[in-house]
Design an enzyme around this catalytic site. Structure first.
Site, short mmCIF file in Angstrom:
data_model
loop_
_atom_site.label_atom_id
_atom_site.label_comp_id
_atom_site.label_asym_id
_atom_site.label_seq_id
_atom_site.Cartn_x
_atom_site.Cartn_y
_atom_site.Cartn_z
N THR A 90 -31.40 73.26 53.41
CA THR A 90 -30.61 74.49 53.37
C THR A 90 -29.13 74.14 53.37
OG1 THR A 90 -32.36 75.72 54.49
CG2 THR A 90 -30.14 76.69 54.53
N ASN B 78 -41.58 75.41 45.46
CA ASN B 78 -42.28 75.34 46.74
C ASN B 78 -43.52 76.21 46.81
OD1 ASN B 78 -39.74 76.95 46.66
ND2 ASN B 78 -40.66 77.93 48.43
N CYS C 65 -41.19 82.14 53.82
CA CYS C 65 -39.92 82.71 54.25
C CYS C 65 -39.90 84.22 54.12
CB CYS C 65 -38.77 82.15 53.44
SG CYS C 65 -38.90 80.40 53.19
C1 LIG Z 1 -38.18 73.81 52.75
C2 LIG Z 1 -37.30 73.98 51.58
C3 LIG Z 1 -35.93 74.18 51.73
C4 LIG Z 1 -35.27 74.29 53.09
O1 LIG Z 1 -35.20 73.02 53.69
P1 LIG Z 1 -34.79 72.88 55.24
O2 LIG Z 1 -34.65 71.40 55.41
O3 LIG Z 1 -35.92 73.45 56.01
O4 LIG Z 1 -33.52 73.61 55.43
C5 LIG Z 1 -35.16 74.29 50.60
N1 LIG Z 1 -35.70 74.21 49.38
C6 LIG Z 1 -37.02 74.02 49.19
C7 LIG Z 1 -37.57 73.95 47.81
C8 LIG Z 1 -37.86 73.91 50.28
O5 LIG Z 1 -39.16 73.74 50.08
#
Ligand SMILES: *Cc1c(COP(=O)(O)O)cnc(C)c1O
Length: 406
Positions: free
Chosen positions: A76, A155, A330
Site C-alpha cells: 500500500t 489479486n 477488502c
Molecule cells: C495485498 C495487496 C496489496 C496491499 O499490500 P499490503 O502490503 O498489505 O499493504 C496491494 N496490491 C495487491 C495486488 C495486493 O494483493
C-alpha cells in the site's frame, strides 16, 4: 495425514510466515537490535549488514540491483510512494496517468486522490479475460502522459496483464512504468529488466514473510527514476523514505525472498496441479459453475469460480471450515459484488456467487479433496433449497421472468 480445521485457502489475502523465516528473524529482536543507521558501533554495523543481505536477496528475486530497493511498510505504501511520488516530481512534464479499473484499491485510491488534485487519469477496462493489453495502453498514451501503472497479477482472479509488452511501449515513449507486483513476486518469475519496469511494489506478507514490510523497486539507470518522498525525515533510503528501518521485518522479507527463489518452481508446479484438480472436479460435478478470468494467463495457485443460482455468502457459511474469500477481501465487508468481476462483464448475480481459492505452500492434496467434496455438497444443498433453481430445472428462462416490484 489427518486434516486440521479450518483449512486455509486465502493465500492471496495473506500467507502464513514460513517457520524458516521466523528463524532468520529471531536474533534481530533482542540480541542484534541495533539501528541500521548507527554508524559508530558494532550494534549498528550488525543491523546494517543484515539489511544489506536482505536487500540483495529481494533484489535478486526480481532481477534488480540491491541499490534499487527502497524499504517500505508494504505494498500500500509502495504504491502510494510510486504513484504520488512520480506525479509530484514530474508534474511540470505532464499530468496524465494511465491505470485500470480493476487494480487493487491501493492503486485506485491514490489515483483518485490525484484526480481531485487536477491530474487526468485514464481508467482502462479489461474484457472478459480480465487482462489489460499493450494495445490498450498504446492507444491511451498521450504527449503529457508521465506514468503508466498496471498490476502484474490480479489479486482476485490471478490473471496476468501484458506486462512485458506494456514495458516495451513505455520505453519507446519514454514514459515511466510502475507495476503493483504484490501477487506475482515469489510466485512466478519476475524480472524488472526483462519486463522494462521502472517501479515495482512488493510485500513480504504475500510471500511467506512478515506483515508490515515491503519494498518499492526504483530504477537507477536508463532511466534514473526520481520521486518526491511522502515521508520526510532522516533521509533514509536515498531520501525516498525516511524512518528507522524495520530491521527484523526486513531480515524476514529477505529470507522469504530467498526461499521463494529457491522453491518457486517446485511450489508452483505442485500448486498448479492442485488448483487444476480443484477446478476440474468442481466443474465436472456441478452445472452452472464457471472460472472467472482466462484459464491460460494467470497465477498457478489462484482460482475464482462463480456458482450460478447460489449466493456467495451463503456458500461460505455452508463451507465454513474452509477459509476462502468471496469477491475481494477488502470490499467483502460490504455486500457489494466485486468490482473486479463487474469490470470484466460478469453480471451482478454471478459476481455475488463467486469464491476465490488461494492455494499456498502449506496446502495439501487432502485439503483440496476435502474442499472439492464440501463445495459440491454445499452448492447442491443450497440449490435444493432455492426456488430459483427449481424454476431453472423446470426449464424457465430466468431472464424472461417479470419480478414483482418491491
Ligand atoms: C495485498 C495487496 C496489496 C496491499 O499490500 P499490503 O502490503 O498489505 O499493504 C496491494 N496490491 C495487491 C495486488 C495486493 O494483493
Amino acid at each position: 495425514m489427518s486434516l486440521t480445521f479450518p483449512i486455509y485457502l486465502d493465500h492471496n489475502a495473506t500467507t502464513p510466515m514460513d517457520p524458516r523465516v521466523l528463524e532468520a528473524m529471531m536474533p534481530y529482536f533482542c540480541e542484534k537490535f541495533g539501528n541500521a543507521s548507527s554508524r559508530n558501533h558494532a550494534f549498528g554495523w550488525a543491523a546494517e549488514d543484515a539489511v544489506s543481505t536482505a536487500r540483495g536477496q529481494v533484489a535478486s528475486l526480481i532481477g534488480a540491483d540491491a541499490k534499487e530497493i527502497i524499504w517500505t511498510s508494504g505494498s500500500t505504501e509502495s504504491n502510494n510512494l510510486a504513484i504520488k511520488g512520480v506525479a509530484e516530481m514530474y508534474k511540470e512534464k505532464g499530468k496524465h496517468i494511465i491505470t485500470a479499473v480493476h487494480e487493487h484499491k491501493a492503486v485506485i485510491d491514490p489515483c483518485k486522490r490525484l484526480a481531485k488534485e487536477g491530474y487526468d487519469i485514464t481508467w482502462l477496462e479489461p474484457d472478459h479475460t480480465g487482462i489489460i493489453t499493450a494495445d490498450q495502453v498504446r492507444e491511451a498514451v498521450r504527449e503529457d502522459t508521465i506514468l503508466v501503472t498496471i498490476m502484474w497479477a490480479n489479486n482476485e482472479i490471478g490473471t496476468l496483464n501484458e506486462i512485458h509488452e506494456i514495458g516495451k511501449i513505455c520505453k519507446e515513449k519514454s514514459i515511466l512504468f510502475h507495476t503493483d507486483a504484490t501477487q506475482a513476486v515469489g510466485k512466478i518469475p519476475v524480472s524488472v529488466q526483462d519486463a522494462g519496469v521502472d517501479l515495482l511494489s512488493a510485500s513480504a506478507h504475500k510471500m511467506y514473510g512478515p506483515k508490515g514490510v515491503g519494498c518499492l523497486y526504483v530504477r537507477r539507470r536508463r532511466p534514473r527514476v526520481r520521486l518526491t518522498p511522502i515521508i520526510d525525515g532522516g533521509g533514509h533510503e536515498r531520501g525516498m523514505r525516511s524512518g528507522t528501518l524495520n530491521v527484523t521485518g526486513i531480515v524476514g522479507f529477505g529470507a522469504a525472498a530467498a526461499l521463494c527463489q529457491q522453491e518457486m518452481d517446485k511450489d508452483s508446479a505442485r500448486l498448479e496441479q492442485l488448483r487444476d484438480r480443484l477446478e476440474k472436479s468442481i466443474l465436472s460435478q456441478l452445472d452452472g459453475a464457471a472460472i472467472n478470468g482466462t484459464p491460460e494467463k494467470r497465477l498457478p495457485q489462484t482460482s475464482n469460480i462463480s456458482f450460478a443460482w447460489v449466493e456467495g455468502e451463503s456458500l461460505m457459511m455452508a463451507i465454513k471450515e474452509i477459509a476462502v474469500s468471496s469477491g475481494s477481501a477488502c470490499t467483502s465487508a460490504s455486500l457489494e459484488p466485486s468490482y473486479v468481476l463487474k469490470s470484466m462483464g460478469v453480471g451482478d448475480e454471478l459476481a455475488h456467487s463467486s469464491l476465490r481459492f488461494g492455494l499456498g505452500r502449506i496446502t495439501t492434496e487432502e485439503e483440496i479433496d476435502y474442499t472439492i467434496e464440501k463445495v459440491v455438497a454445499g452448492v447442491n444443498k443450497l440449490r435444493e433449497l432455492s426456488p430459483l433453481y427449481e424454476m431453472v430445472q423446470e426449464g424457465v428462462d430466468l431472464s424472461t421472468v417479470q419480478w414483482a416490484e418491491h
